[in-house]
Design an enzyme around this catalytic site. Structure first.
Site, mmCIF file in Angstrom:
data_model
loop_
_atom_site.group_PDB
_atom_site.id
_atom_site.type_symbol
_atom_site.label_atom_id
_atom_site.label_comp_id
_atom_site.label_asym_id
_atom_site.label_seq_id
_atom_site.Cartn_x
_atom_site.Cartn_y
_atom_site.Cartn_z
ATOM 1 N N CYS A 372 0.898 -1.155 0.073
ATOM 2 C CA CYS A 372 -0.017 0.001 0.135
ATOM 3 C C CYS A 372 1.160 1.343 -0.116
ATOM 4 O O CYS A 372 1.493 1.391 -1.071
ATOM 5 C CB CYS A 372 -0.970 -0.009 1.229
ATOM 6 S SG CYS A 372 -2.398 1.249 1.027
ATOM 7 N N HIS A 523 -3.653 -5.427 0.797
ATOM 8 C CA HIS A 523 -3.476 -5.566 2.113
ATOM 9 C C HIS A 523 -4.244 -7.069 2.336
ATOM 10 O O HIS A 523 -5.224 -7.526 1.750
ATOM 11 C CB HIS A 523 -4.496 -4.827 2.919
ATOM 12 C CG HIS A 523 -3.833 -3.615 3.022
ATOM 13 N ND1 HIS A 523 -2.809 -3.010 4.058
ATOM 14 C CD2 HIS A 523 -4.537 -2.319 2.667
ATOM 15 C CE1 HIS A 523 -2.709 -1.979 3.616
ATOM 16 N NE2 HIS A 523 -3.452 -1.112 3.160
#
Length: 583
Positions: A372, A523
């Site tokens: 991310c 994630h």
């Protein structure tokens, strides 16, 4: 017989980190095991550990839910009424313990600290802006409270019991007028309250008495029990103290919970080492040091979603070391690096560069993974950085040179990245939040991983290629390949040269890789067994270390372990009537 009003049990604490989340998780699993429809609830949370879940306010037609929590809705509406939103990780975990789908009603108000005394405010799963505490209470308090009341009402119509979690201490007397997670929740739900106190800190009896003394009278009258957590030793030694507490307050001590870690994800930065300090996870597996590898995780000041590393720390022989940014990778016996998410990519990039970690990383020869915000950091540049950075850090920095023929971005809004992947990220106020399922065709540090991977995305910024680059990921549905303003995506391509001019979400919007570096927005990447195994194997191979021959049988179910910890708390003591009356 008329159904009873859905009871709410509020698990409040004498302080932060006393074990409230574990108690709630354990109670959720125990009620679920007893055949009771139970749901968690936390009116307001503060955490940078978040999950992407369904928003009930927008969930009018999601009938084809799958086992992994995703559904078949084809379009993600980022600007109108998005079907997905964010909640704190603990409420997502508690929903899993309860055996139900996670929804934003479980945590209707979330604050995500980003530095400079600001937090991103999430209401009903949707980011509404960055605010100081004062501006939040001035501008959004009434909306936040109303949203929490509505969320609780929805949960009460579909479940038999609600286990609510407080935040920090319930006895913050300077804060009682605006204490949404504790005082307000107690009042608008008419909750039966359990006070949790941590004996490991010392002074447990004083903290219990002090907490009860400082509660408003009406809330004090709702307290039905006390739970003492993290006890080590001979419980009989507590008997005189417990007797005194019960005699002075008239409130029973329902349970003394032994010290144990059931293996639940950490909720906030309290579990991380302080900035500038080092800590290691996974070193308790009794593996000889010559059969171990160390995965370094730079301790970013605004690190988020660090629970992404938990599956790695659970692998025998793998040490996950959170290290200060001024660490010399060559001198610290590091075998791989994983850069976690961050709540503020721009400011954390500046912190990383100021410490000289950028040079260390570029000189490092082992596998590198960016997740991310960590993926964004690995690129050539960040643009529109004023949207991301905090006010105290809005100053001149080294700029990247544009490689585009047409770039109308103000140079003051460009910040050079680490330059390890040929990508660039442009920030915007829009945010992508969605559970996703992708395919992976292994490359680089994940060379042996193939098949489907699941997880979720929570990020601002649109990432595109600024040179030829490969990606091992491929999205599977329209909802997982479009971004706000996007209309299509060429999902069959594996390289950036085939990106069209229709502003689709390019493959590097999922991730990008070289032989030794990989970045992705996914994630939960290492929660996928094939990916975790592929990465671990690549680290051992690159380090030329033989993997340990050890039983890899996973630990027992963390939800069952949490349930066992709270097994001495009787249902009747917290409900006020026999469990059978809920059925």
């Amino acid at each position: 017989m008329c159904k009873k009003t859905t009871p709410t049990i509020l698990v409040a604490g004498t302080a932060s980190h006393v074990g409230k989340s574990t108690v709630v998780t354990g109670l959720c699993r125990r009620f679920a095991n007893a055949g009771i429809s139970v749901t968690p609830f936390k009116a307001q949370n503060m955490s940078n550990e978040a999950r992407a879940v369904v928003r009930p306010a927008a969930d009018t037609s999601a009938k084809s839910e799958t086992n992994n929590g995703t559904d078949s809705r084809a379009q993600i509406d980022f600007e109108g009424n998005p079907p997905y939103g964010e909640i704190g990780v603990s409420q997502s975990v508690q929903a899993q313990a309860a055996g139900i789908r996670s929804v934003t009603d479980h945590n209707p108000v979330l604050l995500k600290p980003r530095g400079d005394a600001e937090s991103q405010l999430i209401i009903d799963g949707v980011a509404v802006g960055h605010y100081t505490a004062e501006s939040f209470y001035t501008e959004y308090w009434e909306q936040a409270r109303s949203t929490a009341v509505t969320a609780h009402s929805r949960l009460a119509t579909t479940h038999d019991v609600i286990i609510a979690e407080g935040a920090g201490s319930i006895a913050e007397i300077n804060f009682h007028d605006h204490d949404l997670a504790n005082i307000e929740t107690a009042r608008f739900t008419d909750a039966r309250i359990i006070i949790v106190a941590d004996i490991e800190r010392g002074g447990v009896f004083a903290s219990i008495i002090g907490t009860l003394e400082l509660l408003p009278d009406d809330v004090r009258n709702q307290v039905v029990g006390i739970v003492i957590t993290k006890f080590r030793g001979d419980e009989s030694l507590l008997a005189p103290g417990i007797e005194t507490i019960e005699n002075r307050t008239g409130i029973p001590v329902l349970s003394v919970i032994p010290y144990d870690d059931p293996g639940l994800p950490a909720e906030d930065s309290v579990s991380l080492p302080a900035v500038g300090e080092r800590s290691v996870r996974g070193a308790d597996d009794n593996v000889p040091v010559d059969h171990t590898v160390t995965v370094a995780v730079p301790r970013l000041p605004r690190a988020s979603n660090t629970a992404d590393l938990d599956p790695l720390a659970a692998v025998p022989g793998v040490r996950v070391a959170f290290i200060p940014l001024d660490t010399s990778l060559s001198q610290a016996d590091i075998d791989a690096v994983v850069i976690t998410g961050t709540k503020n990519t721009v400011d954390d990039l500046r912190a990383l560069r100021a410490a000289g970690f950028d040079d260390e990383l570029r000189a490092f020869e082992g596998p590198i993974v960016g997740l991310c915000g960590g993926y964004q950091l690995l690129g050539e540049r960040l643009t529109a950085i004023d949207i991301e950075e905090t006010n105290s850090n809005k100053k001149g920095e080294t700029k990247a040179v544009s490689t585009s023929d047409s770039d109308d971005t103000d140079d003051s809004q460009i910040l050079a990245g680490l330059g390890m992947l040929p990508i660039e990220t442009q920030f915007s106020p829009k945010k992508r939040v969605a559970p996703v399922t992708w395919s992976i065709d292994g490359f680089g540090p994940l060379a042996d991983a193939t098949g489907l991977v699941t997880g979720y995305e929570i990020h601002a910024g649109r990432t595109t290629a600024c040179g030829p680059v490969q990606t091992p990921f491929e999205s599977l549905t329209a909802s997982e390949c479009g971004e706000s303003g996007d209309t299509s995506a060429n999902n069959n391509t594996k390289t950036s040269q085939n990106i069209t001019n229709q502003r689709p979400r390019s493959p590097v919007g999922l991730g990008a890789a070289t032989d030794s570096v990989i970045g992705t927005y996914l994630h939960g990447l290492f929660d996928n067994g094939a990916v975790c195994e592929a990465f671990v194997e690549s680290v051992f191979t690159a380090a030329d270390v033989e993997r340990p021959d050890i039983d890899t049988t996973p630990r027992s179910d963390p939800y069952e372990r949490a349930a066992h910890l709270v097994s001495s708390i009787s249902f009747e003591s917290i409900l006020g009537y026999p469990l059978a009356e809920l059925r």
